[in-house]
Write a protein that holds these residues in place. Sequence first.
Motif, PDB file in Angstrom:
ATOM      1  N   ARG A  91       0.864  -1.186   0.000  1.00  0.00           N
ATOM      2  CA  ARG A  91       0.000   0.000   0.000  1.00  0.00           C
ATOM      3  C   ARG A  91       0.890   1.221   0.000  1.00  0.00           C
ATOM      4  O   ARG A  91       1.918   1.244   0.659  1.00  0.00           O
ATOM      5  CB  ARG A  91      -0.853   0.038   1.265  1.00  0.00           C
ATOM      6  N   SER A  92       0.463   2.248  -0.755  1.00  0.00           N
ATOM      7  CA  SER A  92       1.265   3.462  -0.715  1.00  0.00           C
ATOM      8  C   SER A  92       0.396   4.651  -0.350  1.00  0.00           C
ATOM      9  O   SER A  92       0.875   5.775  -0.264  1.00  0.00           O
ATOM     10  CB  SER A  92       1.945   3.693  -2.072  1.00  0.00           C
ATOM     11  N   ASP A  93      -0.894   4.413  -0.137  1.00  0.00           N
ATOM     12  CA  ASP A  93      -1.797   5.515   0.195  1.00  0.00           C
ATOM     13  C   ASP A  93      -1.923   5.721   1.704  1.00  0.00           C
ATOM     14  O   ASP A  93      -2.446   6.721   2.157  1.00  0.00           O
ATOM     15  CB  ASP A  93      -3.182   5.255  -0.401  1.00  0.00           C
ATOM     16  N   ALA A  94      -1.439   4.734   2.477  1.00  0.00           N
ATOM     17  CA  ALA A  94      -1.532   4.883   3.939  1.00  0.00           C
ATOM     18  C   ALA A  94      -0.335   4.200   4.578  1.00  0.00           C
ATOM     19  O   ALA A  94       0.268   3.315   3.976  1.00  0.00           O
ATOM     20  CB  ALA A  94      -2.820   4.241   4.454  1.00  0.00           C
ATOM     21  N   ALA A  95      -0.018   4.629   5.804  1.00  0.00           N
ATOM     22  CA  ALA A  95       1.111   4.012   6.512  1.00  0.00           C
ATOM     23  C   ALA A  95       0.822   2.536   6.732  1.00  0.00           C
ATOM     24  O   ALA A  95      -0.287   2.170   7.101  1.00  0.00           O
ATOM     25  CB  ALA A  95       1.315   4.702   7.848  1.00  0.00           C
ATOM     26  N   SER A  96       1.809   1.679   6.450  1.00  0.00           N
ATOM     27  CA  SER A  96       1.549   0.240   6.598  1.00  0.00           C
ATOM     28  C   SER A  96       2.846  -0.523   6.851  1.00  0.00           C
ATOM     29  O   SER A  96       3.932  -0.012   6.615  1.00  0.00           O
ATOM     30  CB  SER A  96       0.898  -0.303   5.322  1.00  0.00           C
ATOM     31  N   ALA A 116       2.785  13.400   3.660  1.00  0.00           N
ATOM     32  CA  ALA A 116       1.626  14.284   3.510  1.00  0.00           C
ATOM     33  C   ALA A 116       2.010  15.519   2.700  1.00  0.00           C
ATOM     34  O   ALA A 116       1.246  16.012   1.886  1.00  0.00           O
ATOM     35  CB  ALA A 116       1.127  14.672   4.894  1.00  0.00           C
TER      36      ALA A 116
END
Length: 447
Positions: A91-96, A116
Amino acid sequence: MIYIAISTWLENQVNDSLRLTATQVASVFYDVEAPQNPLDIADVRLQLESGGLAAQSFLRDRLFFIRLIDPSEQIVLAASADYGIPPSPARSDAASYDTVVVDSAAEMRIYTLPLAYAPRYVFQVGLSLAETRAIQRDVLGILLVLGLCVVALAPLTGWFLAERALLPIRALARTAAEINETDLSRRLDLTAAEVELEQLMRTFNAMLDRIEAAFQRQRQFSTDAAHELRTPLAIMQTGLEVTLSRARGAPEYHAALVSIQEEVQRLTQLANTLLLLARADAHELPLEIRTVDLNLLLLAVIEQFAPAANAKGITLAHHIPPGLSLQADQDRLIQVIFNLLDNAVKYTPEGGQVRVSAEAADHAAAVTIADSGPGIPAEDQAHIFDRFYRADSSRNRARGGFGLGLAIARRIVELHGGTIRVISQPGHGAQFIITLPARVRTPAPLA
Ligand code: ADP
């Protein structure tokens, strides 16, 4: 559970440190003065690739890296070290978090932090999980060894504890086995007893006390019975020897036979009394319970003693209200009253008084036989109901009693569910009080 707890804790530690590092690094490149400024990739690269050699080698051992990637283009823009991990996070849209395997052996934990202030880019911080896995393996190993030890030791410990717990019981069993009828005085040693066993041992000792007392009574009874049998037999033996020592006339033989007849009667009476007591003890004395008119019964027995009382100048008085009736074995009850009146008349000196009275008590009837005789000393009162007990044996043997009259009276009264007691002050006569339930509870208690 210990393993799971430790593993989770270790993984959380790794995750936390990765997240912390990523956040710190990301904040370094954030320009607070001009937040709209694009991320200076060259500066990031410079910063990430510099760093002390020592730190580099330390971090290399742990496969640690920080890098800036462009996930949409799948390119690494800057990296502190390259371990060949493709720049394509899940995933690159949220921290994971991700776990990837490099070189088909080393596991790596990677934290991906989208920026951000520069949405195209993400920071990634990675760290080898080798150390974590090693600790997990160690913990698992230790737990397994401990587990095996527990499994091996549990039966041993159990056996040891059970043996220890059983030790006093074995001692108890040994002592119990050693106790027999010739040595009933032995007791279990309470001083060494465990608390849990103390109660049991006390109960056991109390039981032995009772058995010993019963044996003692039994022995005493046999001795007394033999003694009582010997006296009339000795009298007969002597009488026979004297009579047969020379030829005699008919009147002399007649007198000798009469004397023998008296002793035989005495022996028969003794045998009958002993038999009655034995049957009562063995619960083989059936009671024939029926309604008894107490007034009639008492008057009939009193009448039998009128001649004896008259002969001694004894006043035989009575106070018996009519209509007193109860459920009882009539013949046995006559025997009780007979024995008590017999004693009263026997022990009351000439010119004395004997009084029989009866009254209805609460669901019971009470009969009192009082005399003005010598009374019974306090120390004898507890024993006069015992078998073969005579308060003054030399005096009483001459009067013909075996010391069984009161024992029989008590046994019969008990079989009826009643009580018998004595009130007496030496010199002031004796008073025997019998209380009988109006209705015997079990129809024939020992039938
Ligand atoms: P015994 O056949 O000797 O009378 P009992 O069992 O009837 O035996 O009585 C036991 C003892 O109790 C007697 O030996 C006597 O000492 C004492 N005793 C019983 N009744 C009386 C009484 N009315 N007055 C004084 N002593 C009594």
